[in-house]
Design a protein around this motif. Structure first.
Motif, PDB file in Angstrom:
ATOM      1  N   THR A   1       0.726  -1.014   0.010  1.00 22.32           N
ATOM      2  CA  THR A   1       0.038  -0.148  -0.085  1.00 22.32           C
ATOM      3  C   THR A   1       0.832   1.276   0.032  1.00 22.32           C
ATOM      4  OG1 THR A   1      -1.745  -1.146   1.295  1.00 22.32           O
ATOM      5  CG2 THR A   1      -1.667   1.123   1.289  1.00 22.32           C
TER       6      THR A   1
ATOM      7  N   LEU B   1     -13.488   0.294  -3.736  1.00 22.30           N
ATOM      8  CA  LEU B   1     -12.612  -0.199  -2.959  1.00 22.30           C
ATOM      9  C   LEU B   1     -11.685  -1.130  -3.661  1.00 22.30           C
ATOM     10  CD1 LEU B   1     -11.529  -1.267   0.097  1.00 22.30           C
ATOM     11  CD2 LEU B   1     -13.130  -3.131  -0.219  1.00 22.30           C
TER      12      LEU B   1
ATOM     13  N   ILE C   1      -7.223  -2.780  -4.037  1.00 19.51           N
ATOM     14  CA  ILE C   1      -6.077  -3.463  -3.215  1.00 19.51           C
ATOM     15  C   ILE C   1      -4.858  -3.435  -4.264  1.00 19.51           C
ATOM     16  CG2 ILE C   1      -7.467  -4.657  -1.527  1.00 19.51           C
ATOM     17  CD1 ILE C   1      -6.411  -6.995  -3.222  1.00 19.51           C
TER      18      ILE C   1
ATOM     19  N   ASP D   1     -14.420  -3.967  -4.796  1.00 18.80           N
ATOM     20  CA  ASP D   1     -15.700  -3.799  -4.794  1.00 18.80           C
ATOM     21  C   ASP D   1     -15.938  -2.357  -5.528  1.00 18.80           C
ATOM     22  OD1 ASP D   1     -18.358  -3.790  -3.931  1.00 18.80           O
ATOM     23  OD2 ASP D   1     -17.990  -2.169  -2.414  1.00 18.80           O
TER      24      ASP D   1
ATOM     25  N   PRO E   1      -8.314  -0.948   1.907  1.00 20.44           N
ATOM     26  CA  PRO E   1      -8.923  -1.128   2.950  1.00 20.44           C
ATOM     27  C   PRO E   1      -8.420  -0.368   4.238  1.00 20.44           C
ATOM     28  CG  PRO E   1      -8.381  -3.140   1.777  1.00 20.44           C
ATOM     29  CD  PRO E   1      -7.720  -1.877   0.956  1.00 20.44           C
TER      30      PRO E   1
ATOM     31  N   HIS F   1      -8.716  -1.476   7.209  1.00 24.79           N
ATOM     32  CA  HIS F   1      -7.414  -2.329   7.887  1.00 24.79           C
ATOM     33  C   HIS F   1      -7.577  -3.664   7.057  1.00 24.79           C
ATOM     34  CE1 HIS F   1     -11.470  -3.789  10.066  1.00 24.79           C
ATOM     35  NE2 HIS F   1     -10.781  -4.997   9.699  1.00 24.79           N
ATOM     36  N   TRP F   2      -6.490  -4.659   7.308  1.00 26.69           N
ATOM     37  CA  TRP F   2      -6.372  -5.614   6.274  1.00 26.69           C
ATOM     38  C   TRP F   2      -6.830  -6.920   7.015  1.00 26.69           C
ATOM     39  CZ3 TRP F   2      -5.186  -5.345   1.582  1.00 26.69           C
ATOM     40  CH2 TRP F   2      -4.776  -4.088   1.113  1.00 26.69           C
TER      41      TRP F   2
ATOM     42  N   MET G   1     -12.108 -11.091   2.978  1.00 27.15           N
ATOM     43  CA  MET G   1     -12.530  -9.967   2.591  1.00 27.15           C
ATOM     44  C   MET G   1     -13.524  -9.939   1.406  1.00 27.15           C
ATOM     45  SD  MET G   1     -10.393  -6.609   0.796  1.00 27.15           S
ATOM     46  CE  MET G   1      -9.157  -6.917   1.920  1.00 27.15           C
TER      47      MET G   1
ATOM     48  N   ILE H   1     -17.685  -8.865   1.814  1.00 32.74           N
ATOM     49  CA  ILE H   1     -18.363  -7.666   0.657  1.00 32.74           C
ATOM     50  C   ILE H   1     -19.264  -8.509  -0.123  1.00 32.74           C
ATOM     51  CG2 ILE H   1     -17.630  -6.587  -1.473  1.00 32.74           C
ATOM     52  CD1 ILE H   1     -15.029  -6.136  -0.053  1.00 32.74           C
TER      53      ILE H   1
END
Length: 280
Positions: A50, A117, A119, A152, A180, A182-183, A189, A193
């Motif tokens: 990240t 959302l 990653i 998402d 996110p 938090h991971w 995840m 979702i």
């Protein structure tokens, strides 16, 4: 009296260590509940990747860290500038054209109201998931470090792409994505979702098992069942042809396997079943 009270209130070193151990255990348990039993190594990897995306984009004002914890990306700005590639998980359902068209009209009317959302693609790969771009092309390994995967918001992203194609001069300046808060593990995840928000049916549950570490023969059998359904077989027929067992594969068993890959998924006749079906 005072000396007696002082003596009784003292705690031995051993008792002190026990108190500390209990406190550490409680703290660790609370942390596990928050991060979904994610290992420290995995958590640090997610945070490192990240940070790498943030450091890549923030000098050009395509990303920012808000409230010291939330990474927000100007998704389309960075993509149009060639700074990032936007990808998707191969196992995710592709949005229906009707849904994309309806949402495109809504966005044209009121603009973008919700962030996507996402990653880093390297995180998705770290958890064993396959990645492609939104045209279905695999993303080269050397591009993964600059690729952001939408977890998402696929329908919103495709709706915006459609608007850009239809109205080239249209300015969409508020298409943002966030990482996110938090991971947790990616499988967990996706369950949080999708599975607990939308209604999955039939082989959608098989898609949810991609990348969780099933036995190769089980993965092959489930993939074959899913391919039959995509070719027009109803789910019952696909399951029976894929396993030579009467009836469907129950979704409760598939959901259990998402959290415990070594769950009771055994299809000992599947290889034989596939051979018979292909010869039929």
């Amino acid at each position: 009296m005072e000396e007696k009270m002082t003596s009784n209130s003292q705690v031995s070193p051993e008792e002190g260590r026990q108190v500390v151990n209990v406190m550490e255990h409680v703290s660790e348990k609370a942390l596990i509940e928050i991060v979904g039993d994610l290992s420290l190594e995995d958590k640090e990897f997610c945070e490192k990747e990240t940070k790498q995306i943030l450091e890549l984009l923030s000098p050009k004002q395509f990303a920012a860290l808000l409230l010291e914890t939330v990474t927000v990306i100007d998704l389309f700005g960075a993509e149009q500038a060639g700074e990032i590639v936007v990808g998707r998980l191969v196992m995710n359902r592709k949005p229906k054209n009707k849904s994309v068209n309806v949402l495109a009209e809504t966005i044209l009317d009121v603009g973008m109201l919700v962030m996507l959302l996402a990653i880093p693609a390297t995180v998705a790969r770290h958890f064993g998931y396959e990645i492609e771009d939104f045209d279905g092309n695999p993303i080269p390994e050397d591009k993964l470090c600059v690729t952001v995967v939408i977890i998402d918001g696929q329908t919103r992203y495709l709706a915006i792409r459609k608007l850009r194609e239809k109205y080239p001069s249209l300015v969409l300046s508020n298409v943002y994505a966030y990482f996110p808060l938090h991971w947790v593990g990616l499988t967990k995840m996706l369950q949080a979702i999708n599975l607990k928000v939308f209604t999955w049916t039939n082989s959608d549950f098989i898609s949810g098992l991609r990348g969780v570490g099933l036995k190769p023969e089980v993965e092959k059998a489930l993939a074959y069942i899913q391919s039959l359904e995509q070719r027009g077989y109803n789910f019952t027929a696909a399951c029976e042809w894929g396993t030579l067992v009467k009836g469907i594969i129950r979704k409760t068993l598939l959901v259990r396997a998402m959290n415990k890959p070594d769950a009771d998924l055994e299809y000992e006749n599947s290889e034989y079943a596939m051979d018979i079906h292909q010869e039929a």
